[in-house]
Design a protein around this motif. Structure first.
Motif, short mmCIF file in Angstrom:
data_model
loop_
_atom_site.label_atom_id
_atom_site.label_comp_id
_atom_site.label_asym_id
_atom_site.label_seq_id
_atom_site.Cartn_x
_atom_site.Cartn_y
_atom_site.Cartn_z
N GLN A 81 0.87 -1.08 0.04
CA GLN A 81 -0.03 -0.14 0.00
C GLN A 81 0.95 1.33 0.04
O GLN A 81 1.83 1.46 1.04
CB GLN A 81 -1.14 0.14 1.18
CG GLN A 81 -1.76 1.27 1.42
CD GLN A 81 -2.80 1.28 0.34
OE1 GLN A 81 -3.41 0.25 -0.29
NE2 GLN A 81 -3.10 2.45 -0.35
N MET A 82 0.48 1.93 -1.20
CA MET A 82 1.50 3.39 -0.99
C MET A 82 0.73 4.51 -1.15
O MET A 82 -0.19 4.75 -1.80
CB MET A 82 2.45 3.33 -2.55
CG MET A 82 3.06 1.99 -2.92
SD MET A 82 4.13 2.01 -4.17
CE MET A 82 2.85 1.90 -5.38
N ASN A 83 1.05 5.30 -0.02
CA ASN A 83 0.25 6.41 -0.11
C ASN A 83 0.91 7.74 0.08
O ASN A 83 2.33 7.69 0.14
CB ASN A 83 -0.36 6.48 1.71
CG ASN A 83 -1.19 5.41 1.60
OD1 ASN A 83 -2.23 5.11 0.65
ND2 ASN A 83 -1.65 4.90 3.09
N SER A 84 0.45 8.80 -0.20
CA SER A 84 1.53 10.06 0.01
C SER A 84 2.71 9.94 -1.40
O SER A 84 3.59 10.51 -0.85
CB SER A 84 1.98 10.45 1.18
OG SER A 84 1.09 10.79 2.17
N LEU A 85 2.30 9.65 -2.28
CA LEU A 85 3.18 9.25 -3.46
C LEU A 85 3.83 10.72 -4.07
O LEU A 85 3.30 11.29 -3.98
CB LEU A 85 2.54 8.60 -4.71
CG LEU A 85 2.51 7.07 -4.33
CD1 LEU A 85 1.19 6.51 -5.37
CD2 LEU A 85 3.47 6.31 -4.36
#
Length: 124
Positions: A81-85
């Protein structure tokens, strides 16, 4: 021997989110320590995150508090899960399996099986 197939990459704006999946076949993922690595154009492949057989997790400083690695043993799938890319997250992302160590190594040379990669592009 395990086969790995990544999916979920794509184009996203800075600040957005993506979830990568790595589906395994042939053997259960629970038999392996797993990792995510990435490679940007013209750069070396670099460590992103690992999850040990025990479930212990480790992250590169550049993604800590933004990315989360997890595994669903029932679905035999690894996730990222990748946030604030950020634009600097742009790369091809690979999942990998280590058949030897129980802990998650940050060294790509320690991994025996690799997926084909999925492209993540973050536009600024």
């Amino acid at each position: 021997q395990v086969q790995l197939v990544e999916s979920g990459g794509g184009l996203v704006q800075a600040g957005g989110s993506l979830r990568l999946s790595c589906a395994a076949s042939g053997r259960a993922l629970s038999n392996y320590a797993m990792g995510w690595f990435r490679q940007a154009p013209g750069k070396e492949r670099e460590f992103v995150a690992t999850i040990a057989r025990s479930g212990n997790r480790n992250y590169a400083d550049s993604v800590k508090d933004r990315f989360t690695i997890s595994r669903d043993n029932a679905k035999n799938t690894l996730y990222l899960q990748m946030n604030s890319l950020k634009s600097e997250d742009t790369a091809v992302y690979y999942c990998a399996a280590d058949r030897t160590r129980t802990y998650g190594s940050s060294r790509s040379i320690n991994y025996d099986y690799w997926g084909q990669g999925t492209q993540v592009t973050v536009s600024s």
